[in-house]
Design a protein around this motif. Structure first.
Motif, PDB file in Angstrom:
ATOM      1  N   TRP A   1     -31.827 -10.815  -9.942  1.00 19.50           N
ATOM      2  CA  TRP A   1     -32.226 -11.543 -11.286  1.00 19.50           C
ATOM      3  C   TRP A   1     -31.201 -11.025 -12.402  1.00 19.50           C
ATOM      4  O   TRP A   1     -30.833  -9.744 -12.297  1.00 19.50           O
ATOM      5  CB  TRP A   1     -33.505 -11.405 -11.678  1.00 19.50           C
ATOM      6  N   ARG A   2     -30.658 -11.917 -12.927  1.00 15.63           N
ATOM      7  CA  ARG A   2     -29.851 -11.310 -14.214  1.00 15.63           C
ATOM      8  C   ARG A   2     -30.390 -11.843 -15.508  1.00 15.63           C
ATOM      9  O   ARG A   2     -30.792 -12.954 -15.604  1.00 15.63           O
ATOM     10  CB  ARG A   2     -28.241 -11.868 -13.915  1.00 15.63           C
ATOM     11  N   SER A   3     -30.584 -10.922 -16.418  1.00 23.12           N
ATOM     12  CA  SER A   3     -31.049 -11.287 -17.746  1.00 23.12           C
ATOM     13  C   SER A   3     -30.190 -10.738 -18.858  1.00 23.12           C
ATOM     14  O   SER A   3     -30.269  -9.567 -18.835  1.00 23.12           O
ATOM     15  CB  SER A   3     -32.569 -10.959 -17.855  1.00 23.12           C
ATOM     16  N   THR A   4     -29.694 -11.443 -19.519  1.00 26.12           N
ATOM     17  CA  THR A   4     -28.784 -10.996 -20.701  1.00 26.12           C
ATOM     18  C   THR A   4     -27.803  -9.818 -20.288  1.00 26.12           C
ATOM     19  O   THR A   4     -28.047  -8.836 -20.733  1.00 26.12           O
ATOM     20  CB  THR A   4     -29.463 -10.668 -21.871  1.00 26.12           C
TER      21      THR A   4
ATOM     22  N   GLY B   1     -37.391   7.124 -18.888  1.00 26.20           N
ATOM     23  CA  GLY B   1     -37.184   6.352 -20.080  1.00 26.20           C
ATOM     24  C   GLY B   1     -37.661   5.200 -20.137  1.00 26.20           C
ATOM     25  O   GLY B   1     -38.797   4.389 -19.376  1.00 26.20           O
ATOM     26  N   ASN B   2     -37.572   4.403 -21.199  1.00 28.65           N
ATOM     27  CA  ASN B   2     -38.142   2.984 -21.559  1.00 28.65           C
ATOM     28  C   ASN B   2     -37.296   1.883 -21.030  1.00 28.65           C
ATOM     29  O   ASN B   2     -36.031   1.990 -20.946  1.00 28.65           O
ATOM     30  CB  ASN B   2     -37.847   2.633 -23.227  1.00 28.65           C
ATOM     31  N   ILE B   3     -38.101   0.779 -20.678  1.00 26.95           N
ATOM     32  CA  ILE B   3     -37.286  -0.386 -20.328  1.00 26.95           C
ATOM     33  C   ILE B   3     -37.048  -1.111 -21.534  1.00 26.95           C
ATOM     34  O   ILE B   3     -37.553  -1.279 -22.332  1.00 26.95           O
ATOM     35  CB  ILE B   3     -38.141  -1.277 -19.456  1.00 26.95           C
ATOM     36  N   ALA B   4     -35.764  -1.459 -21.412  1.00 24.04           N
ATOM     37  CA  ALA B   4     -35.214  -2.240 -22.661  1.00 24.04           C
ATOM     38  C   ALA B   4     -35.567  -3.845 -22.691  1.00 24.04           C
ATOM     39  O   ALA B   4     -36.249  -4.384 -21.618  1.00 24.04           O
ATOM     40  CB  ALA B   4     -33.361  -2.470 -22.482  1.00 24.04           C
ATOM     41  N   LEU B   5     -35.581  -4.339 -23.867  1.00 21.97           N
ATOM     42  CA  LEU B   5     -36.304  -5.462 -24.167  1.00 21.97           C
ATOM     43  C   LEU B   5     -35.803  -6.609 -23.005  1.00 21.97           C
ATOM     44  O   LEU B   5     -36.654  -7.324 -22.579  1.00 21.97           O
ATOM     45  CB  LEU B   5     -35.714  -5.873 -25.467  1.00 21.97           C
ATOM     46  N   GLU B   6     -34.326  -6.590 -22.803  1.00 18.51           N
ATOM     47  CA  GLU B   6     -33.903  -7.661 -21.846  1.00 18.51           C
ATOM     48  C   GLU B   6     -34.580  -7.497 -20.528  1.00 18.51           C
ATOM     49  O   GLU B   6     -34.717  -8.343 -19.706  1.00 18.51           O
ATOM     50  CB  GLU B   6     -32.533  -7.530 -21.911  1.00 18.51           C
ATOM     51  N   LEU B   7     -34.667  -6.313 -19.982  1.00 17.04           N
ATOM     52  CA  LEU B   7     -35.161  -6.166 -18.792  1.00 17.04           C
ATOM     53  C   LEU B   7     -36.677  -6.510 -18.641  1.00 17.04           C
ATOM     54  O   LEU B   7     -37.448  -6.666 -17.634  1.00 17.04           O
ATOM     55  CB  LEU B   7     -35.058  -4.502 -18.307  1.00 17.04           C
ATOM     56  N   MET B   8     -37.577  -6.118 -20.019  1.00 19.99           N
ATOM     57  CA  MET B   8     -38.895  -6.794 -20.008  1.00 19.99           C
ATOM     58  C   MET B   8     -39.070  -8.172 -19.636  1.00 19.99           C
ATOM     59  O   MET B   8     -39.901  -8.599 -19.146  1.00 19.99           O
ATOM     60  CB  MET B   8     -39.470  -6.123 -21.380  1.00 19.99           C
ATOM     61  N   MET B   9     -38.279  -8.688 -20.526  1.00 20.46           N
ATOM     62  CA  MET B   9     -38.171 -10.330 -20.541  1.00 20.46           C
ATOM     63  C   MET B   9     -37.825 -10.768 -19.098  1.00 20.46           C
ATOM     64  O   MET B   9     -38.088 -11.545 -18.622  1.00 20.46           O
ATOM     65  CB  MET B   9     -37.198 -10.902 -21.591  1.00 20.46           C
ATOM     66  N   GLY B  10     -36.677  -9.970 -18.565  1.00 16.42           N
ATOM     67  CA  GLY B  10     -36.348 -10.461 -17.050  1.00 16.42           C
ATOM     68  C   GLY B  10     -37.324 -10.389 -16.033  1.00 16.42           C
ATOM     69  O   GLY B  10     -37.469 -11.164 -15.192  1.00 16.42           O
ATOM     70  N   GLN B  11     -38.397  -9.397 -16.098  1.00 12.79           N
ATOM     71  CA  GLN B  11     -39.518  -9.289 -15.199  1.00 12.79           C
ATOM     72  C   GLN B  11     -40.365 -10.637 -15.369  1.00 12.79           C
ATOM     73  O   GLN B  11     -40.741 -10.972 -14.441  1.00 12.79           O
ATOM     74  CB  GLN B  11     -40.451  -8.178 -15.525  1.00 12.79           C
ATOM     75  N   ILE B  12     -40.561 -10.968 -16.613  1.00 12.05           N
ATOM     76  CA  ILE B  12     -41.258 -12.334 -16.696  1.00 12.05           C
ATOM     77  C   ILE B  12     -40.497 -13.572 -16.186  1.00 12.05           C
ATOM     78  O   ILE B  12     -41.236 -14.393 -15.427  1.00 12.05           O
ATOM     79  CB  ILE B  12     -41.731 -12.416 -18.428  1.00 12.05           C
ATOM     80  N   SER B  13     -39.480 -13.528 -16.435  1.00 10.42           N
ATOM     81  CA  SER B  13     -38.629 -14.832 -16.022  1.00 10.42           C
ATOM     82  C   SER B  13     -38.616 -14.712 -14.540  1.00 10.42           C
ATOM     83  O   SER B  13     -38.748 -15.922 -14.099  1.00 10.42           O
ATOM     84  CB  SER B  13     -37.153 -14.326 -16.757  1.00 10.42           C
ATOM     85  N   ALA B  14     -38.436 -13.513 -13.918  1.00  9.28           N
ATOM     86  CA  ALA B  14     -38.429 -13.534 -12.536  1.00  9.28           C
ATOM     87  C   ALA B  14     -39.515 -14.050 -11.926  1.00  9.28           C
ATOM     88  O   ALA B  14     -39.456 -14.985 -10.941  1.00  9.28           O
ATOM     89  CB  ALA B  14     -38.220 -12.284 -11.951  1.00  9.28           C
TER      90      ALA B  14
END
Ligand code: SF4
Length: 322
Positions: free
Chosen positions: A13-16, A88-101
């Motif tokens: 998956w690629r998100s931003t 560390g923290n998961i960046a915003l884009e990677l949080m959204m990437g999980q949902i998108s996946a």
């Protein structure tokens, strides 16, 4: 557990600009598919997310996506496998990437038409330690215009959560009035027991009551006080009643899920999901004190397949270390 799945269009998956690959999947259809993923192009950190169902409903009627907010967790709760690691923290884009996946794994129309689409920020990590979580709640609205989209956040309230909670409230007020679930994971009313289970600096019960009252507005779902009931750990409804308003707070009692960390710490559940009779009196005490109270047992197969928080990622990390 399947591990090292071959790369195919659906598991990369690629998100931003941030890409991750799914390296393991476990689960049973109709309960929860747990995906362990590794970020690509960075430090190769591991996280997990869940495509879940409530076993009483079809996906069309209720769909639960549960994402991680941190790579592991620094807080080291004695009952949780997410604390096996912390990177560390998961960046915003990677949080959204999980949902998108997860959304992309199913029919495109479902994200618009599902009658209750819930996104939980409650997998690996303590959301209150990730300042991007309130922004992620706001960004959820960009993913679907489904009017029945819910956001759910569970926190242990580490010390200093006030400003994060203020931003979370703003996001809730703007995007999720009446469709937001906030949970405070309290686990015991006895401070010596709490500090043993949750060995970090956290907000005391008085502050939790104050925070919940601040967060709640008319029409909201009540703030849930969650107790994962461990053997020998004190839970006193009277004490809760003295501090918390039943008009604002509800009680959620759960068994202590079996995890490797819990076993290593010598913890066991105060009751077995197949026989909850010994906690019925506790449920009644909370109800007599005026609280809406649910005994939330979940599906036993989740324990059998090891789909509790952090277990799948821990298994991948342990195997990699062999
Ligand atoms: S229960 Fe939550 S806060 Fe505690 S270690 Fe697990 S993920 Fe972290």
């Amino acid at each position: 557990m399947e591990q090292g799945l071959a790369i195919s269009p659906w598991n990369t998956w690629r998100s931003t600009g941030i890409m991750f690959e799914i390296v393991a999947k476990s689960g049973t259809d109709g309960i929860a598919d747990v995906y362990v993923a590794r970020e690509k192009g960075g430090r190769g950190r591991i996280f997990e997310f869940v495509d879940g169902l409530d076993h009483r409903y079809k996906r069309q009627d209720k769909w639960i996506i549960n994402i991680s907010t941190q790579f592991g967790c620094p807080l080291n709760c004695l009952f949780c496998d997410a604390s096996h690691t912390f990177e560390g923290n998961i960046a915003l884009e990677l949080m959204m990437g999980q949902i998108s996946a997860v959304l992309k794994m199913h029919d495109e129309s479902l994200k618009k038409t599902c009658r209750k689409l819930k996104v939980h920020f409650a997998r690996m990590g303590e959301p209150a330690l990730n300042p991007s979580v309130p922004e992620a709640i706001g960004s959820l609205r960009n993913m679907t215009d489904n009017p029945d989209l819910w956001a759910c956040v569970a926190t242990t309230l580490p010390k200093g959560s006030g400003s994060w909670l203020r931003r979370l409230r703003e996001a809730k007020e703007m995007h999720f009035r009446g469709r937001f679930q906030l949970q405070f994971s309290i686990n015991s009313t006895d401070d010596s027991h709490r500090s043993k289970l949750m060995p970090f600096d956290y907000e005391d019960l008085g502050k939790a009551a104050e925070f919940g009252a601040y967060f709640f507005t008319k029409g909201d779902r009540k703030v849930a006080l969650n107790f994962a009931l461990a053997k020998g750990v004190a839970v006193e409804p009277d004490k809760i009643r003295r501090l918390f308003d039943p008009e604002i707070f509800a009680i959620k009692l759960t068994p202590l899920n079996p995890t490797s960390k819990g076993r290593e710490s010598g913890l066991s559940s105060a009751f077995q999901p197949v026989d909850s009779t010994c906690v019925i009196s506790l449920v009644e005490e909370f109800r007599d004190a005026g609280f809406e109270t649910v005994l939330s047992i979940g599906d036993q197969r989740e324990n059998e397949i090891g789909s509790n928080c952090g277990q799948a990622a821990r298994s991948v990390l342990d195997n990699a270390a062999l």
